[in-house]
Design an enzyme around this catalytic site. Structure first.
Site, PDB file in Angstrom:
ATOM      1  N   ARG A  54       0.845  -1.206   0.000  1.00 43.05           N
ATOM      2  CA  ARG A  54       0.000   0.000   0.000  1.00 43.05           C
ATOM      3  C   ARG A  54       0.878   1.253   0.000  1.00 43.05           C
ATOM      4  NH1 ARG A  54      -1.604   1.676   4.660  1.00 43.05           N
ATOM      5  NH2 ARG A  54      -2.286  -0.364   5.414  1.00 43.05           N
ATOM      6  N   TYR A 106     -17.167  16.467 -14.598  1.00 38.71           N
ATOM      7  CA  TYR A 106     -17.554  15.049 -14.725  1.00 38.71           C
ATOM      8  C   TYR A 106     -18.591  14.695 -13.636  1.00 38.71           C
ATOM      9  CZ  TYR A 106     -17.092   9.977 -14.543  1.00 38.71           C
ATOM     10  OH  TYR A 106     -17.357   8.638 -14.520  1.00 38.71           O
ATOM     11  N   ASP A 178      -8.424  18.247 -14.383  1.00 43.19           N
ATOM     12  CA  ASP A 178      -8.702  16.897 -14.881  1.00 43.19           C
ATOM     13  C   ASP A 178      -8.317  16.893 -16.359  1.00 43.19           C
ATOM     14  OD1 ASP A 178      -9.877  14.596 -15.961  1.00 43.19           O
ATOM     15  OD2 ASP A 178     -11.556  14.627 -14.541  1.00 43.19           O
ATOM     16  N   LYS A 203      -9.555   5.655 -19.229  1.00 46.93           N
ATOM     17  CA  LYS A 203      -9.879   6.130 -20.568  1.00 46.93           C
ATOM     18  C   LYS A 203      -8.652   6.003 -21.491  1.00 46.93           C
ATOM     19  CE  LYS A 203     -13.627   6.945 -18.332  1.00 46.93           C
ATOM     20  NZ  LYS A 203     -13.952   8.226 -17.693  1.00 46.93           N
TER      21      LYS A 203
END
Ligand SMILES: *Cc1c(COP(=O)(O)O)cnc(C)c1O
Length: 394
Positions: A54, A106, A178, A203
């Site tokens: 992690r 978004y 973004d 994407k």
């Protein structure tokens, strides 16, 4: 941290150099999928570079270094999804802070900002960040972040990044951008003054509609430390197998997005000649209202466009007759994806809210893939012809 000697490479070289790291022990040219949650330590007073995945993992490191190099940033971070990355960026804020968020943000970011952050005392104002007067008016004493997305979804409105940065920085607010729609191949927000860049790696970066991923790149070591703290504390890191697939995607990022954008430009221009198409939104078009700013801050209009076929009935016919595009949500993949924002990404808005944002009932979004552009045009041409034929028969 980025190896500074790599920084003079152009993006087409950088995507290969940063993802291809010969293993010093085996010579394997691809980083191994390092499936180990824990790492053995040499001794009580001699800890190695990794302890628990992690907090850090060698495969994830290569992804994080690659995106940082491509965005010209100081440090990169990989998350399980784009929304995990966006959540982590906002979690660097504190109770009592305020954010200004661009209107056309978004949908998932809208939900996070309006329904989750207020529970933690983080307040928000939406503004048209492409309008300097509106942006300035939305900034408050406690505004810590201006959050932008350009071009916007699904109307492809363009925000002048350098201008938004100038206004935000004059008020000591950071700018988060973004950059999912453009990718670092076409637009590098950090070079324009932005402080933190976000991606849905799902994407274009992964590029094949397979994995979910999110990325952050920070400009300063201080912001990098703050994001690293959140990443490790909240724990939504990208799994190592998906890190490897994301690296595979990034290797071809430059050739894919350039081919997709070339196709998108050709289709946008051709749509303008089609009687059934009432409007085309694409910043690569010379006639688009965002074109001049887009040309100043990005090297392409990108691979996503939207267009209006006049009515929901025409949308239904078009979807029915098209054979090549996949009709679905999402974007940024090798296959052409057609989506209908009023019933998909923007279904939660009322009709009035949609219309106020320019999302008309006939609006479709097209994420253009790498198929042959002549085949794509022929497919749209036959579907348009069937709709026109039915309209004359009626
Ligand atoms: C898809 C998307 C996101 C969210 O990313 P996920 O990987 O789906 O969590 C954020 N911003 C933009 C612009 C997107 O297209």
């Amino acid at each position: 941290m980025i190896n500074m000697s790599d920084q003079h490479y152009s993006d087409s070289t950088q995507v290969i150099k940063t993802t291809t790291k010969p293993d010093p022990t085996t010579g394997a040219i691809n980083p191994p999928i390092q499936l180990s949650s824990t790492f053995a330590q040499p001794g009580l007073d001699d800890f190695g570079p990794y302890d628990y995945s992690r907090s850090g993992n060698p495969t994830r490191d290569v992804v994080e270094e690659s995106i940082a190099a491509l965005e010209h940033g100081d440090r990169g971070f990989a998350f399980a999804t784009g929304m995990a990355a966006i959540s982590a960026a906002f979690l660097t804020l504190h109770q009592g802070d305020h954010v200004v968020v661009t209107n056309d943000v978004y949908g998932g970011t809208f939900r996070l900002v309006t329904e989750l952050l207020p529970n933690y005392g983080i307040d928000y104002t939406f503004a048209d960040c492409s309008d300097p007067v509106a942006l300035e008016a939305a900034i408050q004493e406690n505004t810590k972040v201006v959050y932008i997305e350009t071009p916007s979804n699904p109307t492809l409105a363009v925000t002048d990044i350098a201008q938004a940065v100038k206004i935000a920085h004059a008020h000591d607010a950071l700018v988060f951008a973004d950059n999912t729609f453009m990718t670092p191949i076409f637009q590098k927000p950090l070079d324009l003054g932005v402080d933190l860049v976000l991606h849905s790696g799902t994407k274009f970066l992964a590029g094949h509609s397979d994995i979910l991923a999110g990325l952050i790149v920070t400009k300063t070591p201080e912001l990098g430390e703050a994001v690293y703290f959140v990443q490790n504390a909240m724990g939504a890191t990208l799994g190592v197998s998906d890190c490897w697939l994301l690296l595979r995607g990034i290797k071809t990022l430059s050739v894919r997005v350039k081919a997709e954008a070339r196709n998108a430009q050709a289709i946008a221009e051709w749509f303008q000649t089609q009687p059934l198409v009432k409007a085309v939104h694409y910043p690569g078009l010379a006639t688009d209202p965002g074109h001049a700013i887009q040309a100043k801050q990005a090297t392409s209009g990108g691979a996503v466009l939207s267009f209006d076929v006049g009515s929901e009935a025409n949308v239904a016919e078009l979807v029915n007759h098209l054979k090549i595009p996949v009709f679905s949500v999402s974007l940024g993949a090798v296959e052409t994806i057609l989506s209908y924002p009023p019933k998909m990404s923007h279904a939660e808005l009322s009709a009035a809210e949609r219309h106020a944002r320019g999302i008309s009932d006939g609006l479709l979004r097209l994420s253009v893939g790498v198929e042959d552009v002549a085949d794509l045009k022929a497919d749209f041409a036959q579907a348009f012809a069937q709709i026109s034929h039915q309209q004359t028969v009626k």
